[in-house]
Enzyme design. Structure first.
Site, PDB file in Angstrom:
ATOM      1  N   VAL A  11      -3.762 -56.225 -36.313  1.00  0.00           N
ATOM      2  CA  VAL A  11      -3.808 -55.014 -35.497  1.00  0.00           C
ATOM      3  C   VAL A  11      -5.195 -54.405 -35.512  1.00  0.00           C
ATOM      4  CG1 VAL A  11      -2.917 -52.659 -35.260  1.00  0.00           C
ATOM      5  CG2 VAL A  11      -1.359 -54.540 -35.797  1.00  0.00           C
ATOM      6  N   GLU A 149       1.315 -49.483 -32.266  1.00  0.00           N
ATOM      7  CA  GLU A 149       0.865 -50.623 -31.465  1.00  0.00           C
ATOM      8  C   GLU A 149       2.073 -51.417 -30.988  1.00  0.00           C
ATOM      9  OE1 GLU A 149       1.287 -53.851 -32.593  1.00  0.00           O
ATOM     10  OE2 GLU A 149       1.971 -53.409 -34.621  1.00  0.00           O
ATOM     11  N   LEU A 151       1.665 -54.833 -29.852  1.00  0.00           N
ATOM     12  CA  LEU A 151       0.917 -56.062 -29.634  1.00  0.00           C
ATOM     13  C   LEU A 151       1.745 -57.268 -30.066  1.00  0.00           C
ATOM     14  CD1 LEU A 151      -2.543 -54.952 -31.095  1.00  0.00           C
ATOM     15  CD2 LEU A 151      -1.711 -54.723 -28.737  1.00  0.00           C
ATOM     16  N   ASN A 209      11.218 -52.537 -31.735  1.00  0.00           N
ATOM     17  CA  ASN A 209      11.293 -53.824 -32.425  1.00  0.00           C
ATOM     18  C   ASN A 209      12.708 -54.146 -32.885  1.00  0.00           C
ATOM     19  OD1 ASN A 209       8.647 -54.432 -32.050  1.00  0.00           O
ATOM     20  ND2 ASN A 209       8.011 -54.160 -34.153  1.00  0.00           N
ATOM     21  N   CYS A 261       6.401 -58.417 -37.981  1.00  0.00           N
ATOM     22  CA  CYS A 261       6.944 -57.159 -37.449  1.00  0.00           C
ATOM     23  C   CYS A 261       8.467 -57.078 -37.512  1.00  0.00           C
ATOM     24  CB  CYS A 261       6.473 -56.954 -36.011  1.00  0.00           C
ATOM     25  SG  CYS A 261       4.699 -56.668 -35.865  1.00  0.00           S
ATOM     26  N   ARG A 329       4.340 -65.626 -41.733  1.00  0.00           N
ATOM     27  CA  ARG A 329       5.179 -64.644 -42.423  1.00  0.00           C
ATOM     28  C   ARG A 329       6.610 -64.691 -41.881  1.00  0.00           C
ATOM     29  NH1 ARG A 329       1.090 -59.581 -41.921  1.00  0.00           N
ATOM     30  NH2 ARG A 329       0.542 -60.770 -40.043  1.00  0.00           N
TER      31      ARG A 329
END
Length: 436
Positions: A11, A149, A151, A209, A261, A329
């Site tokens: 980020v 963000e 992204l 999310n 995320c 991740r």
């Protein structure tokens, strides 16, 4: 404008580089001296499509600089972005120690008005905590803004330069005016800058999310049910996606979501709810289903090989949690590899970008191949974990010749069933009929 970005992860580095691209003078701060020196030499420490071009251009133009000095960064920026890690704590909550620790230090340094921007994904109420940490030492005015963000790794540069929306959480007219001026060049096509209070902005990121993770997980459950009743999830997906209320995106079934995320944010929102005496029952189910979905191929593999993987060798295509990134991740591929190794199998892997990161975790426990086809040599079957474009149109004759058995376990449903049937390959996918 003079901008500082504290933290140069995905980020922070994308934010700093893209802000420099519109003429701002940007200083990025990181405590990792080796990483800072690498970036000063013009080397991008992460893989993100198109970032290298902007990175190089803005360093040469003098608009993008790097330092290990927090004071240098704070003194430079009239707007200071906090793009710091908020890793998952042991209890599932977001660890704010980096954010609050830096905020405390900023309070000791600032001597004139600054806008401090929470760019990291943080729980509701973090802006108040950041403000309190700075206030302990600050002798001047400042404002704290929440600016989450949105992204997508693999598309982060485009998402920043051409955002669908920009969310700014601020109760200060002065800070809001500065943020609108900063972002104006990115919304010339008319996409909105949405102004709201800080807590609503913080929750917007988690809600977005978590909803997308829920949508993915629901489709995975539908796919699993399709296998039980003999339906085809591809047809179900198309039938659902043409409904404008549902939409076509995030309906592709597979072996679950991963990355930096979705897993962390879903758990953090679920934990935050418990702290505020609210039980997100849907999110609890999403977490459980996704953990199971990551290894959805394993029962199929074990059954095919008569409950004995000892001494078998498996080729794995794709290690990153998604294509166009080197980020591993929470990648489902790692869960599958762990299960295979635990059952005595050997693993040969290939990924276009993520192998160096996986090598740090596994060393010589698994074999790293130079090409997708090298990974197939003397393997008993192929397992596909990431939908990189190079895997979509492979040489099936070569797959059949290189594998000991012409078997594919496809966790991303890359291939048309009719095509595979014509190739005479044994094929297992998600939510569709098996071809044997």
């Amino acid at each position: 404008m003079k901008i500082s970005v504290i933290g140069t992860g995905y980020v922070g580095l994308v934010t700093g580089t893209c802000l420099a691209e519109t003429g701002n003078e940007v200083v990025c701060v990181d405590i990792d001296a080796q990483k800072v020196e690498l970036m000063r030499r013009g080397e991008v420490p992460i893989y993100e499509p198109h970032l290298d071009v902007l990175f190089d251009r803005n360093i040469k133009a003098g608009r993008l600089q790097f330092t290990t000095s927090l004071k240098e960064g704070v003194d430079h920026g009239e707007i200071i972005f906090l793009a710091l890690p908020t890793p998952e704590d042991e209890d599932g909550s977001a660890d704010l120690s980096y954010v609050l620790g830096v905020s405390d230090e900023i309070g000791k340094i600032i001597s004139d008005y600054k806008v401090i921007v929470d760019k990291s994904t943080v729980p509701v109420g973090t802006a108040e905590k950041v403000s309190a940490a700075i206030s302990k030492h600050a002798q001047c005015d400042f404002d704290v803004v929440s600016n989450p963000e949105f992204l997508r790794e693999g598309f982060a540069v485009d998402d920043f330069l051409k955002p669908e929306r920009i969310v700014v959480g601020s109760s200060s007219d002065r800070a809001t005016e500065l943020m609108e001026r900063l972002y104006k060049p990115y919304v010339r096509s008319g996409n909105p800058i949405i102004i709201m209070d800080e807590k609503s902005a913080e929750l917007t990121k988690y809600a977005a999310n978590s909803f997308l993770a829920t949508k993915i997980t629901f489709m995975n459950e539908i796919a699993n049910y399709c296998e039980k009743v003999g339906a085809d999830v591809d047809k179900v997906r198309i039938g659902m996606g043409t409904d404008s209320r549902i939409g076509k995106r995030f309906l592709f079934p597979g072996i679950g979501y991963g990355g930096s995320c979705f897993p962390k944010d879903v758990k953090a929102l679920h934990k935050s709810g418990k702290e505020d005496d609210y039980d997100f029952q849907i999110l609890e189910s999403v977490i459980k289903v996704n953990n199971k979905q990551k290894v959805a191929l394993i029962p199929k593999i074990v059954e095919y090989f008569n409950n004995n993987l000892q001494g078998k060798t498996f080729a794995v295509w794709g290690l990153a949690f998604k294509p166009e990134t080197d980020d591993i991740r929470e990648a489902p591929a790692l869960d599958i590899i762990e299960s295979l190794l635990d059952q005595g199998a050997a693993v040969q892997v290939f990924d276009p970008e993520a192998m160096d990161n996986v090598a740090k975790k596994y060393g010589d426990t698994i074999t790293f191949s130079k090409s997708m086809y090298e990974a197939l040599e003397d393997a008993d079957a192929l397992i596909i974990c990431t939908e990189w474009s190079i895997f979509r149109t492979p040489d099936f004759e070569r797959i059949k010749n290189d594998l000991i058995n012409p078997i594919i376990f496809d966790g991303r449903n890359l291939y048309d069933l009719k095509d595979i049937e014509n190739e005479e390959i044994t094929y297992f996918s998600i939510g569709r009929q098996d071809i044997k």
